[in-house]
Design an enzyme around this catalytic site. Structure first.
Site, PDB file in Angstrom:
ATOM      1  N   GLU A  87      26.137 -52.104  47.489  1.00  0.00           N
ATOM      2  CA  GLU A  87      27.393 -52.838  47.302  1.00  0.00           C
ATOM      3  C   GLU A  87      27.571 -53.218  45.835  1.00  0.00           C
ATOM      4  O   GLU A  87      26.650 -53.740  45.196  1.00  0.00           O
ATOM      5  CB  GLU A  87      27.364 -54.094  48.167  1.00  0.00           C
ATOM      6  CG  GLU A  87      28.574 -55.003  48.010  1.00  0.00           C
ATOM      7  CD  GLU A  87      28.441 -56.298  48.797  1.00  0.00           C
ATOM      8  OE1 GLU A  87      29.470 -56.956  48.984  1.00  0.00           O
ATOM      9  OE2 GLU A  87      27.308 -56.643  49.214  1.00  0.00           O
ATOM     10  N   LYS A 105      35.986 -52.506  52.808  1.00  0.00           N
ATOM     11  CA  LYS A 105      35.392 -53.530  53.662  1.00  0.00           C
ATOM     12  C   LYS A 105      36.466 -54.255  54.454  1.00  0.00           C
ATOM     13  O   LYS A 105      37.494 -54.667  53.912  1.00  0.00           O
ATOM     14  CB  LYS A 105      34.599 -54.525  52.808  1.00  0.00           C
ATOM     15  CG  LYS A 105      33.837 -55.563  53.613  1.00  0.00           C
ATOM     16  CD  LYS A 105      33.049 -56.483  52.694  1.00  0.00           C
ATOM     17  CE  LYS A 105      32.255 -57.502  53.498  1.00  0.00           C
ATOM     18  NZ  LYS A 105      31.522 -58.452  52.627  1.00  0.00           N
ATOM     19  N   CYS A 130      27.769 -55.304  53.308  1.00  0.00           N
ATOM     20  CA  CYS A 130      27.276 -56.679  53.381  1.00  0.00           C
ATOM     21  C   CYS A 130      27.042 -57.080  54.830  1.00  0.00           C
ATOM     22  O   CYS A 130      26.338 -56.395  55.558  1.00  0.00           O
ATOM     23  CB  CYS A 130      28.250 -57.606  52.668  1.00  0.00           C
ATOM     24  SG  CYS A 130      27.656 -59.308  52.466  1.00  0.00           S
TER      25      CYS A 130
END
Length: 540
Positions: free
Chosen positions: A286, A348, A398
């Site tokens: 990320e 995301k 995440c």
């Protein structure tokens, strides 16, 4: 009816102390602080203490007020003990005063604990004399509280009790009910255990129940074994292996977005690693590239894309995308010969509150911290996978791997379902803490639920390869800079290989978590009916 205490001989202060101690034990069971390993027996034992404190009796039951207080204390201690490391991000990296950071962690824990307090208060109000029904109701009410924490206000189900069972005997049930189902079963077993008396072992009913439960667990274990080892379908061909290189830059979090230190270090190290890689698939974590494409040196990103525009290799790279006019996204770029014209992109979906979006009325709080905050756009649920080497590779960023119901949306069509999951994370915000171990167990649970490998590329750890059995086959030392090399075998490539869709993946892809919610509602209705039929314990 004479008044009697809920737990004879124990003053309320001692009950409160036991509830707090049990909550701390529940937190430790998720990832033991000295080893990082989950302890399934400790999770059930801690739940048993809670169950013992609120269990009903034939002649007396706990008041709903006391049940709510005990449930609130247990859950606050458990949740604060689980995500205490939020203090590190707010104080160490955000500059928030230590007392305010402690208050924020405790406030969040207490707010989320209110779901459990409410459900245990209702449980005590509807207390029944039937031991079996009491165990079922306790587990179902615990399930509802877990679902509420995991869905309301965008959801924060980190530390659900089921994660302690990735290595336990109940792990075989993950393919049926997911982590929430595991947590409900553990709660039922805990309440059932504390209600047992010596006389119960002299009757046939208890032994019949134990035999039925043992048989069900044995069947589930055999079914899972056959599913993951293909013992029932020997004609299916094994999936080909995919070689991997997972990059862990270990860029210090306090320098990661600093133009004079962390940024040039990340750009240099990741570019060299991406250009020198030899594996079929190379993965950078990320925001491995901490700048927007338009902020990079001209030719930097184009050079990496050109490297993977031909040949037998592909790369997945964490990078922010967008502009002020269109908004920004926390994204993954996929590079391969097939994506030369149109690069693969994953945005995301499940954003982190206070980090990737600021909830209403909380700008005053974020203004007190020196953290690079963003107000990112959300990607859609069920985005296409990255197709490479015959695999369908599904990114998640995440803590998106915390939401199995969202990952499961990709399984409604077996022909398009992921064969491999890849998690892109930066847990550097929380230091070298148990958060790394907890996140690893979360990824292992997703592998158990879907019976798909989960590959993890992170900034500081845990960079790892988890196979479709939930077993960590390769892992890089945490807080080190390096490249993890290994192989992974995808699952469910085609009809000839077997789609390998688990029961959990099948129902969660169609109905989300609604079947679990409905189970909780039906059990609540059953409890009210039984109470009205005169099966309730006496109140005090």
């Amino acid at each position: 009816m004479a008044r009697a205490p809920s737990t004879p001989g124990l003053p309320l202060a001692l009950q409160a102390l036991l509830a707090v101690a049990a909550g701390v034990a529940q937190a430790a069971s998720l990832a033991w602080p000295w080893s990082g390993e989950p302890l399934w027996w400790l999770q059930i034992a801690s739940m048993a203490v809670l169950a013992w404190l609120v269990r009903p009796h034939a002649t007396v039951s706990v008041s709903w007020q006391r049940g709510a207080v005990i449930g609130g204390l247990f859950s606050t201690a458990w949740l604060a003990g689980t995500f205490w490391w939020l203090f590190i991000s707010m104080h160490t990296y955000g500059g928030l005063a230590a007392p305010l950071a402690v208050a924020a962690v405790l406030g969040l824990a207490a707010f989320l604990a209110s779901y459990y307090a409410a459900m245990l208060g209702i449980f005590c109000r509807l207390a029944l004399t039937s031991k079996a029904l009491t165990a079922i109701i306790f587990g179902a009410f615990w399930l509802v509280a877990e679902l509420a924490r995991g869905t309301l206000w965008t959801g924060f189900p980190w530390g659900a009790g089921g994660y302690a069972h990735v290595d336990g005997p109940l792990a075989a049930l993950a393919r049926y009910g997911g982590v929430y189902g595991l947590g409900a079963v553990a709660a039922m077993l805990a309440m059932g255990a504390v209600q047992l008396r010596r006389a119960d072992f002299r009757g046939w009913r208890l032994w019949a129940v134990l035999l039925a439960l043992g048989a069900a667990l044995a069947l589930a274990t055999v079914d899972r074994f056959c599913a993951i080892h293909l013992c029932s379908t020997p004609q299916q061909r094994p999936a080909p292996s995919l070689s991997l290189e997972l990059l862990q830059g270990n860029i210090p979090q306090d320098e990661k977005f600093q133009s004079g230190s962390g940024v040039p270090l990340a750009l240099k190290w990741y570019a060299e690693a991406l250009l020198d890689a030899k594996a079929d698939l190379v993965v950078a974590p990320e925001t491995a590239i901490p700048l927007l494409p338009q902020q990079l040196i001209p030719g930097y990103l184009e050079g990496i894309q050109q490297r993977y525009a031909q040949g037998p290799q592909a790369a997945l790279l964490g990078i922010p995308l967008g502009d002020e006019a269109q908004g920004y996204t926390n994204s993954v770029l996929g590079m391969s010969p097939a994506t030369q014209a149109t690069p693969y992109r994953y945005d995301k979906h499940h954003l982190v509150p206070f980090g990737e979006f600021i909830p209403p009325f909380f700008k005053w709080f974020t203004a007190m911290m020196n953290i690079p905050l963003g107000d990112f756009n959300r990607g859609v649920v069920g985005q296409p996978s990255f197709a490479w080497a015959g695999q369908r590779i599904a990114p998640n960023i995440c803590y998106e791997d915390l939401f199995g119901e969202e990952l499961g949306a990709r399984f409604i069509d077996p022909a398009q379902a992921p064969t491999v999951f890849v998690n892109f994370s930066n847990i550097g915000w929380f230091g070298d803490s148990v958060a790394i171990d907890q996140h690893l167990q979360i990824s292992r649970m997703r592998a158990l639920e879907f019976e798909r490998p989960m590959v993890r590329a992170t900034n500081t750890g845990a960079t790892a390869i988890i196979d479709h059995r939930g077993v960590v086959t390769h892992q890089l030392a945490r807080t080190t800079r390096g490249v993890l090399k290994g192989e992974v075998q995808g699952r469910g490539l085609d009809a000839q290989s077997g789609w390998a869709i688990t029961p959990y993946a099948w129902w969660v892809s169609r109905w989300g978590l609604w079947p679990l919610w409905m189970f909780g509602v039906l059990v609540f209705a059953l409890a009210v009916w039984a109470r009205n039929r005169g099966m309730g314990a006496c109140r005090h």
